[in-house]
Design an enzyme around this catalytic site. Structure first.
Site, PDB file in Angstrom:
ATOM      1  N   GLY A 219       0.915  -1.325   0.006  1.00  0.00           N
ATOM      2  CA  GLY A 219      -0.081  -0.050  -0.100  1.00  0.00           C
ATOM      3  C   GLY A 219       0.644   1.129  -0.140  1.00  0.00           C
ATOM      4  O   GLY A 219       2.118   1.220  -0.118  1.00  0.00           O
ATOM      5  N   CYS A 246       5.654  -5.729   1.116  1.00  0.00           N
ATOM      6  CA  CYS A 246       6.008  -4.286   1.057  1.00  0.00           C
ATOM      7  C   CYS A 246       5.469  -3.548   2.127  1.00  0.00           C
ATOM      8  O   CYS A 246       6.352  -3.685   3.332  1.00  0.00           O
ATOM      9  CB  CYS A 246       5.325  -3.764  -0.366  1.00  0.00           C
ATOM     10  SG  CYS A 246       6.179  -2.238  -1.043  1.00  0.00           S
ATOM     11  N   HIS A 327       7.970  -7.338  -4.297  1.00  0.00           N
ATOM     12  CA  HIS A 327       6.705  -8.136  -4.665  1.00  0.00           C
ATOM     13  C   HIS A 327       6.751  -9.187  -5.472  1.00  0.00           C
ATOM     14  O   HIS A 327       6.804  -9.109  -6.800  1.00  0.00           O
ATOM     15  CB  HIS A 327       6.004  -6.976  -5.583  1.00  0.00           C
ATOM     16  CG  HIS A 327       5.325  -5.909  -5.079  1.00  0.00           C
ATOM     17  ND1 HIS A 327       4.077  -5.713  -4.617  1.00  0.00           N
ATOM     18  CD2 HIS A 327       5.755  -4.578  -4.786  1.00  0.00           C
ATOM     19  CE1 HIS A 327       3.688  -4.423  -3.956  1.00  0.00           C
ATOM     20  NE2 HIS A 327       4.738  -3.751  -4.069  1.00  0.00           N
ATOM     21  N   GLU A 329       4.623 -11.372  -6.285  1.00  0.00           N
ATOM     22  CA  GLU A 329       3.463 -11.764  -7.203  1.00  0.00           C
ATOM     23  C   GLU A 329       4.267 -11.440  -8.608  1.00  0.00           C
ATOM     24  O   GLU A 329       3.322 -11.859  -9.550  1.00  0.00           O
ATOM     25  CB  GLU A 329       2.138 -11.134  -7.045  1.00  0.00           C
ATOM     26  CG  GLU A 329       2.271  -9.572  -7.297  1.00  0.00           C
ATOM     27  CD  GLU A 329       2.581  -8.614  -6.320  1.00  0.00           C
ATOM     28  OE1 GLU A 329       2.911  -7.492  -6.280  1.00  0.00           O
ATOM     29  OE2 GLU A 329       3.628  -9.044  -5.076  1.00  0.00           O
TER      30      GLU A 329
END
Length: 357
Positions: A219, A246, A327, A329
């Site tokens: 975020g 993160c 990250h 992903e």
């Protein structure tokens, strides 16, 4: 005469071409990614920022909604050496000012040398340098955006069911501080049911889910402003396995006695090298953050950034924690770190649940 201006906190005003009109302000940052502009522009971590692309041409493979990480464009404005018409029209439709035909190498160098800074943008007919300066002067520091989570989080709990794989479902309570959609997808693909909760949820809201894992998302903004999230981590640490990505890593570390700090210009791109301290293996990662964990507290630093030694991975057997600053992903970016989600799901066992009241 130019029809766009960007005013920088160092006193300069640069001329540019308006590709999508509007006036706005935000923290000026840059990304080194040369693909994945759709993912970057829809990443909630860019809220309240003005995103500069260091790669000179943005939009050379169109705009495809299936690549979006959220439903809207997230930065306050976008800057490139040149935007294609497809991207410019998309940003105009979204009401996001966009400018190009300026020296983005100079902007990137400025941010690297002076740090992420306030800027103001005025683009469109009849704008003046004074309009951009007025926007810049009204720009708040990132740490002053105390309610930034409300801009990017769900407002009601939402269930994303996992893909059926014949195994018992794993229930994950994901605290949405600005989660990218591909994080949820990565967990669903592995059979996990993901209960997405608002960023300001209470411990009782988590207990209602009765999760096997508590996951704190990425975020925008200063992790020290996410008091509710830190309270949830403090409540359930040692009772439910904790994972974070993160901003999630920063929140978990802060809640458990560590500390965070703002970086000079942050890490944003898809080519950040990370070394695993246990195996010495180096992987390439996707990153987007302006804060870092300066003191991990009781957590062990397991991975570091090769370029500056900042903490990229934290773990603790005592508290049942595994986090990543990057990250995993990998949308956009290399797929070196996708096994993180397998490691998260392997944290579950028959005793790591909290009974609902």
């Amino acid at each position: 005469m130019s029809d766009a201006y960007i005013a920088l906190a160092d006193g300069r005003v640069l001329e540019a071409r308006a590709r999508a009109p509007g006036r706005t302000r935000g923290e000026l940052v840059f990304t080194t990614a040369y693909t994945g502009y759709e993912e970057s522009l829809t990443d909630p971590s860019y809220a309240e920022q003005v995103l500069t692309f260091s790669y000179p041409l943005i939009g050379n493979y169109g705009v495809r909604s299936e690549r979006f990480e959220s439903e809207t464009v997230q930065p306050r404005a976008a800057i490139a050496r040149e935007f294609t018409d497809d991207v410019a029209e998309w940003l105009a439709d979204e009401g996001i000012p966009a400018i190009d035909h300026l020296d983005t190498r100079e902007l990137v160098t400025t941010v690297r040398e002076e740090g992420a800074m306030a800027c103001g943008i005025a683009a469109g007919e009849d704008v003046t340098p004074e309009d951009a300066i007025a926007e810049m002067e009204a720009c708040k520091p990132m740490s002053d955006h105390v309610d930034i989570g409300a801009q990017v989080s769900v407002t009601e709990p939402t269930l994303h069911e996992g893909d059926s794989n014949g195994e018992a479902d794993v229930r994950i309570a994901l605290l949405d501080c600005g989660a990218k959609g591909s994080i949820i997808d990565s967990l669903n693909e592995r059979g996990a049911d993901v209960h997405v909760l608002p960023y300001d949820s209470s411990p009782a809201d988590v207990e209602t889910v009765d999760p096997d894992i508590l996951f704190v998302s990425n975020g925008p903004g200063d992790p020290e402003n996410f008091e509710a999230a830190k309270g949830i981590v403090d409540t359930f640490a040692g009772e439910i396995p904790l994972a974070g990505i993160c901003l999630g890593q920063q929140i978990i570390a802060s809640a458990l006695g560590g500390s965070t700090e703002k970086m000079t210009f942050g890490h944003r791109g898809v080519n950040q090298p990370v070394q695993d301290l246990r195996t010495d293996r180096v992987i390439m990662t996707t990153q987007n953050h302006g804060y870092t964990v300066s003191d991990p507290g009781p957590l062990e630093v397991t991975q570091i950034n090769v370029n500056d030694d900042t903490a990229e991975g934290l773990e603790s057997e005592e508290f049942g924690v595994i986090t990543r600053q990057y990250h995993p992903e990998a949308n956009p970016g290399p797929h070196d770190s996708l096994d993180f989600f397998d490691d998260v799901l392997s944290m579950t066992d028959s005793t790591s649940t909290v009974a609902a009241d």
